[in-house]
Scaffold this motif. Structure first.
Motif, short mmCIF file in Angstrom:
data_model
loop_
_atom_site.label_atom_id
_atom_site.label_comp_id
_atom_site.label_asym_id
_atom_site.label_seq_id
_atom_site.Cartn_x
_atom_site.Cartn_y
_atom_site.Cartn_z
N ASP A 165 2.29 9.58 11.85
CA ASP A 165 1.52 10.77 11.52
C ASP A 165 1.23 10.90 10.03
O ASP A 165 0.13 11.29 9.63
CB ASP A 165 2.25 12.03 12.01
N ARG A 166 2.24 10.57 9.19
CA ARG A 166 2.10 10.84 7.76
C ARG A 166 2.48 9.61 6.93
O ARG A 166 3.25 8.76 7.39
CB ARG A 166 2.99 12.00 7.34
N VAL A 167 1.93 9.56 5.74
CA VAL A 167 2.30 8.50 4.79
C VAL A 167 3.77 8.59 4.46
O VAL A 167 4.45 7.57 4.29
CB VAL A 167 1.44 8.62 3.51
N GLN A 168 4.30 9.82 4.40
CA GLN A 168 5.70 10.03 4.03
C GLN A 168 6.67 9.43 5.05
O GLN A 168 7.85 9.25 4.75
CB GLN A 168 6.00 11.52 3.87
N ASP A 169 6.19 9.13 6.27
CA ASP A 169 7.05 8.56 7.30
C ASP A 169 7.09 7.04 7.25
O ASP A 169 7.79 6.41 8.04
CB ASP A 169 6.56 8.99 8.69
N VAL A 170 6.33 6.44 6.32
CA VAL A 170 6.26 4.98 6.22
C VAL A 170 7.19 4.49 5.12
O VAL A 170 7.14 4.97 3.99
CB VAL A 170 4.81 4.52 5.92
N PHE A 171 8.05 3.54 5.47
CA PHE A 171 8.94 2.94 4.48
C PHE A 171 8.22 1.85 3.70
O PHE A 171 8.33 1.76 2.48
CB PHE A 171 10.18 2.37 5.16
N LEU B 261 0.82 -1.21 0.00
CA LEU B 261 0.00 0.00 0.00
C LEU B 261 0.86 1.26 0.00
O LEU B 261 0.51 2.26 -0.62
CB LEU B 261 -0.94 0.01 1.21
N ILE B 262 1.98 1.22 0.74
CA ILE B 262 2.89 2.37 0.80
C ILE B 262 4.29 1.87 0.49
O ILE B 262 4.77 0.92 1.11
CB ILE B 262 2.86 3.05 2.18
N ASN B 263 4.93 2.50 -0.46
CA ASN B 263 6.28 2.13 -0.88
C ASN B 263 7.18 3.35 -0.74
O ASN B 263 7.08 4.30 -1.50
CB ASN B 263 6.25 1.64 -2.34
N ASP B 264 8.05 3.32 0.28
CA ASP B 264 9.00 4.41 0.52
C ASP B 264 8.32 5.78 0.56
O ASP B 264 8.72 6.72 -0.12
CB ASP B 264 10.08 4.40 -0.56
N GLY B 265 7.28 5.85 1.36
CA GLY B 265 6.60 7.12 1.57
C GLY B 265 5.60 7.50 0.49
O GLY B 265 5.00 8.58 0.56
N ARG B 266 5.38 6.61 -0.48
CA ARG B 266 4.45 6.91 -1.58
C ARG B 266 3.27 5.94 -1.51
O ARG B 266 3.46 4.73 -1.49
CB ARG B 266 5.15 6.80 -2.93
N LEU B 267 2.07 6.52 -1.48
CA LEU B 267 0.85 5.72 -1.42
C LEU B 267 0.51 5.17 -2.80
O LEU B 267 0.47 5.92 -3.78
CB LEU B 267 -0.31 6.57 -0.89
#
Length: 226
Positions: free
Chosen positions: A201-207, A170-176
């Motif tokens: 907090d943010r999608v951008q913080d997800v690896f 679903l999320i790849n290196d901060g990109r949904l």
């Protein structure tokens, strides 16, 4: 300079397209015929890249011929078992019932150091625990331990576990990846809930964030993301 740049790009795209047409198996595994093809294509492509006096078509035609020949040989290997054995060779049993077959090792010029290295990579340290070790036609070693040495499965233990299915990113290196989110039937509200549950907090913080068919979520934060 511009001509060299364009010729290189054309040759590169042409070769990539040809390799892709051959199928994904050839990309990950090289049979002897495929290794020869790769070497020949590299040599043929290098000449028109460096010598501007040679017409570009002169370099493309031999490459196209080799690709067509390889695809024709692939069809023949699918149709004829004997032809496949001649072109690709046959698997060789290196270890049988815990004992080395030295004749097969000499025939394939497979050394003891190579065998022990391959066994260690498979997590095997005791040769006597190996039922079969088979040298495949692509050079890989398949190791089959004795049944008593294999770890028990859930079926052996009479356990009924749910099938997790294929995880979707679903999320790849901060990109949904929105198409995957919607494809699993989720929305932005569901995503926000999952982020809060993992204290993000943010999608951008997800690896990396994945979800399987049982809706189990795996979330990995970026290092230093907060």
């Amino acid at each position: 300079m511009v001509i060299a740049f364009l010729r290189t790009i054309i040759l590169y795209v042409f070769i990539i397209a040809g390799i892709r047409l051959m199928g994904k198996r050839q990309v990950g595994e090289l049979e002897p015929s495929e290794l020869v093809l790769a070497l020949l294509i590299a040599d043929l492509a290098a000449v028109p890249m460096q010598d501007f006096g040679i017409p570009l078509l002169t370099g493309l035609i031999p490459i196209l011929t080799l690709l067509c020949l390889t695809m024709a040989l692939s069809v023949l290997t699918m149709k004829s078992v004997k032809f496949r054995a001649v072109l690709c060779g046959r698997p060789s049993i290196i270890v049988e019932n815990g004992k080395l077959r030295q004749g097969e090792m000499k025939k394939n010029r497979f050394t003891l150091d190579e065998l022990m290295e391959e066994l260690r990579m498979k997590g095997v340290t005791d040769l006597s625990t190996v039922k079969y070790a088979i040298l495949e036609t692509n050079g890989q070693l398949s190791v089959l331990p004795f049944a008593a040495q294999q770890p028990p499965t859930a079926q052996d233990l009479n356990l009924h576990l749910p099938e997790p299915g294929l995880p979707v990113v679903l999320i790849n290196d901060g990109r949904l990846i929105r198409r995957n989110l919607l494809g699993r039937g989720f929305n932005d509200q569901w995503l926000e809930k999952q982020l809060k549950a993992h204290k993000v907090d943010r999608v951008q913080d997800v690896f990396l964030m994945t979800v399987d068919e049982t809706n189990q979520v795996c979330l990995i934060e970026k290092e230093g993301g907060r």
